[in-house]
Design an enzyme around this catalytic site. Structure first.
Site, PDB file in Angstrom:
ATOM      1  N   ALA A  86      -2.984  -5.014 -20.730  1.00 30.81           N
ATOM      2  CA  ALA A  86      -3.033  -5.794 -19.486  1.00 30.81           C
ATOM      3  C   ALA A  86      -3.735  -4.954 -18.420  1.00 30.81           C
ATOM      4  CB  ALA A  86      -1.622  -6.137 -19.030  1.00 30.81           C
ATOM      5  N   ASP A  87      -4.468  -5.613 -17.521  1.00 30.04           N
ATOM      6  CA  ASP A  87      -5.036  -4.869 -16.394  1.00 30.04           C
ATOM      7  C   ASP A  87      -4.191  -5.145 -15.145  1.00 30.04           C
ATOM      8  OD1 ASP A  87      -5.830  -7.351 -15.408  1.00 30.04           O
ATOM      9  OD2 ASP A  87      -7.890  -7.158 -16.136  1.00 30.04           O
ATOM     10  N   SER A  88      -4.606  -4.575 -14.022  1.00 34.00           N
ATOM     11  CA  SER A  88      -3.772  -4.690 -12.823  1.00 34.00           C
ATOM     12  C   SER A  88      -3.625  -6.141 -12.376  1.00 34.00           C
ATOM     13  CB  SER A  88      -4.365  -3.843 -11.699  1.00 34.00           C
ATOM     14  OG  SER A  88      -5.670  -4.297 -11.396  1.00 34.00           O
TER      15      SER A  88
END
Lengths: 76, 414
Positions: free
Chosen positions: A34-36
Site C-alpha cells: 500500500a502507498d500513503s
C-alpha cells in the site's frame, strides 16, 4: 470480529485477492504494497465502518494491522 | 533532416468493438454502436441515447488493484495502449525506454470521479473525499498511467483541445519523432464522459441529438435531418515509430504520417467560424507540412459530428481547400456509427484512416437518407466503398475554436 471487518475493508480497498494472507502482524506498506494514499483511504473506510474518528497522529503511529484493530477496539 | 514517421501499432476500445479487427469490421459493415443510456437513469434528460462501450472487462488489461485507482477514461487509455503495443509486435525488451514517449488527448478527463467525489463531499463532508480523487480525475493521468504501464520514459504530455484533442496529440507525437526527440510514441485520445452531469451539460447546449426513438439512426452526419451529435466513449491509440527504427525490426507499417496542421477560429466558444475558415486553414497547413499536393488526397475522414453547423461548414471548408478536386474525394463520418468520442474521436478516426489505406476500403457514413443542398459532396452513403487510398486526411474540430488535421500516406520506400 473487529479484525475480520478490518481485514475485509483492506482487501476491498486494495483490490486484493480473497486468498491474500492477512494477520495481525501484517504491515500495510511493507507486506501489502500500500502507498500513503491507500493508507489514508483505508483509515477513512474504517472510520466510516465503526463510526469513529482516528486522528492523523494516531494513524501515523500504526505499524501493522494489529495496531489498527486495537485502536478500533479501544475507541469504538 | 526531418525524420520520417510511420504508424506501426493500432489499439482501440470503442462503442462498436475493441481492437482494430472488431472496430474495422463494424465500421465497414455499417454497424451502429448507439443505444439507450444504461450508465445512469436518463429519463429526465432530453437526450436519452449514447454510444456506450460494451463488454469492457478491465481485468483483461489491468490488474484489479491498479484499475481501482483509475477513472474509466484512464482505463480505456491503458487498455487501448496495450492493444496497440501488442498489435505492433514490438519486443519491449529491445527498445530504449528513454526514446519511447506518450502524448494523449482527452477533452474532459475524469468527470465520473469528479461527480462521485462531489456527491460524497455533500453527503459526508470534505474529510471523506478520497485521496485518489485528484490523481484519478486530472486529465494528464491517462498519459501518466500509460507511461507507467509501458515503461515509457521519454517525452510525455497531454493535449486538451476538446474534440480536437486526439488529432492534436497525434500531430504533436509525430512532430516529436520528426525532430528526433523520440523513436516511439504512443498517441491518440481517450474519453469517458457519459455521466449525469456531462450529458446534462451537453443537453443544455442543445448540441446533442434527441432522436431517442431510433437510437441507431440518431447520428446522421451530412443528412438534411441531422439534429445534433451522439455522445460516444472509448479510446483510439496508435504507435508511431521513426521509419528506420520500424524497418530495422521488420515492423508492419500501416501508413506514414505526412502532415499535421492546426489553427484557431478565434471566433466563438462553441460555434464554428463561418464557412469553416478555421478548419480550412488547418487542412491547408497539414497539406503544406510536407508539400502534399491536394489532388493526391483520396479520402477524408471528416469531423462530421451530425450537428447542423459543423457538417455544413466543414463541407464549405473542404470545397474551399480542394476546389474542383472536392467532388473526387471520398468523404465519410465514422461518427455515424461510433458516435462522437470527443477527445478520443481523432484517435479512432486516425485508425479508420490508416486502415482505409491498408485495405483500400472507405468506411461509410450511415443514416444518410435525405441529401442536404448545403452538403453536396460524396459522403460514401450507407455502404463501404472499395477504392485505392494512397492519401487519407482526418479532421478534428473542437469547442474553443480548435482545428486539427493530420494526413496519412500509403507507405512507400522513397
Amino acid at each position: 470480529m473487529t479484525f475480520e471487518k478490518v481485514k475485509e475493508i483492506i482487501v476491498e480497498q486494495l483490490g486484493l485477492e480473497e486468498s491474500q494472507e492477512i494477520k495481525r502482524e501484517t504491515s500495510l506498506i511493507n507486506d501489502l504494497e500500500a502507498d500513503s494514499l491507500d493508507a489514508v483511504e483505508i483509515i477513512m473506510a474504517i472510520e466510516d465502518e465503526f463510526g469513529i474518528e482516528i486522528p492523523d497522529e494516531e494513524a501515523e503511529g500504526f505499524k501493522n494491522i494489529g495496531d489498527i484493530v486495537d485502536y478500533v477496539e479501544n475507541n469504538k | 533532416m526531418k525524420k520520417r514517421v510511420v504508424v506501426t501499432g493500432l489499439g482501440c476500445i470503442t462503442p462498436v468493438g475493441h481492437g482494430k479487427e472488431a472496430f474495422w469490421k463494424a465500421i465497414t459493415e455499417g454497424q451502429s454502436g448507439v443505444g439507450e443510456i444504461t450508465k445512469f437513469d436518463a429519463a429526465e434528460y432530453p437526450t436519452k441515447i449514447a454510444a456506450e462501450v460494451k463488454d469492457f472487462n478491465v481485468e483483461e488489461y489491468i490488474e484489479k488493484k491498479e484499475a481501482k485507482k483509475m477513472d474509466l477514461f484512464v482505463q480505456y487509455a491503458v487498455a487501448g495502449a496495450k492493444l496497440a503495443m501488442e498489435d505492433s509486435k514490438i519486443d519491449t525488451e529491445k527498445i530504449d525506454h528513454e526514446d519511447f514517449g506518450v502524448v494523449l488527448g482527452s477533452g474532459i478527463g475524469g468527470i465520473a470521479t469528479f461527480e462521485d467525489q462531489h456527491k460524497k463531499m455533500l453527503e459526508k463532508g470534505p474529510r471523506r473525499i478520497s485521496p485518489f480523487f485528484i490523481p484519478m480525475m486530472i486529465v494528464n493521468m491517462a498519459s501518466g498511467q500509460v507511461s507507467m504501464s509501458l515503461g515509457a520514459k521519454g517525452p510525455n504530455t497531454t493535449v486538451v483541445t476538446a474534440c480536437a484533442s486526439a488529432t492534436n496529440a497525434i500531430g504533436e507525437a509525430y512532430k516529436i519523432i520528426e525532430r528526433g526527440d523520440a523513436k516511439l510514441m504512443i498517441t491518440g485520445g481517450t474519453e469517458a464522459s457519459i455521466t449525469p452531469v456531462s450529458i446534462g451539460g451537453f443537453c443544455s447546449m442543445k448540441a446533442m441529438s434527441t432522436a431517442n426513438e431510433e437510437p441507431q439512426k440518431a447520428s446522421r452526419p451530412f443528412d438534411k435531418n441531422r439534429d445534433g451529435f451522439v455522445m460516444g466513449e472509448g479510446s483510439g491509440i496508435l504507435l508511431l515509430e521513426e521509419l528506420d527504427h520500424a524497418l530495422e525490426r521488420g515492423a508492419e507499417i500501416y501508413g506514414e504520417v505526412v502532415g499535421y496542421g492546426m489553427s484557431a477560429d478565434a471566433y466563438h466558444i462553441t460555434a464554428p467560424a463561418p464557412e469553416g475558415e478555421g478548419g480550412k486553414r488547418a487542412m491547408l497547413k497539414a497539406l503544406g507540412d510536407r508539400d502534399t499536393p491536394m489532388e493526391s488526397i483520396d479520402y477524408i475522414n471528416a469531423h462530421g459530428t451530425s450537428t447542423p453547423y459543423n457538417d455544413q461548414f466543414e463541407t464549405m471548408a473542404i470545397k474551399s481547400v480542394f476546389k474542383d478536386h472536392a467532388k473526387n474525394l471520398s468523404i465519410s463520418s465514422t461518427k455515424s456509427m461510433t458516435g462522437h468520442l470527443l477527445g478520443a474521436a481523432g484517435g479512432i478516426e486516425a485508425i479508420a484512416s490508416v486502415l482505409a489505406i491498408k485495405h483500400g476500403i472507405v468506411p461509410p457514413t450511415i443514416n444518410y437518407e435525405t441529401p442536404d443542398e448545403e452538403c453536396d459532396l460524396d459522403y460514401t452513403p450507407n455502404q463501404a466503398k472499395e477504392r485505392t487510398v494512397n492519401y487519407a486526411l482526418s479532421n478534428s474540430l473542437g469547442f474553443g475554436g480548435h482545428n486539427a488535421t493530420i494526413v496519412f500516406k500509403k507507405y512507400q520506400d522513397s
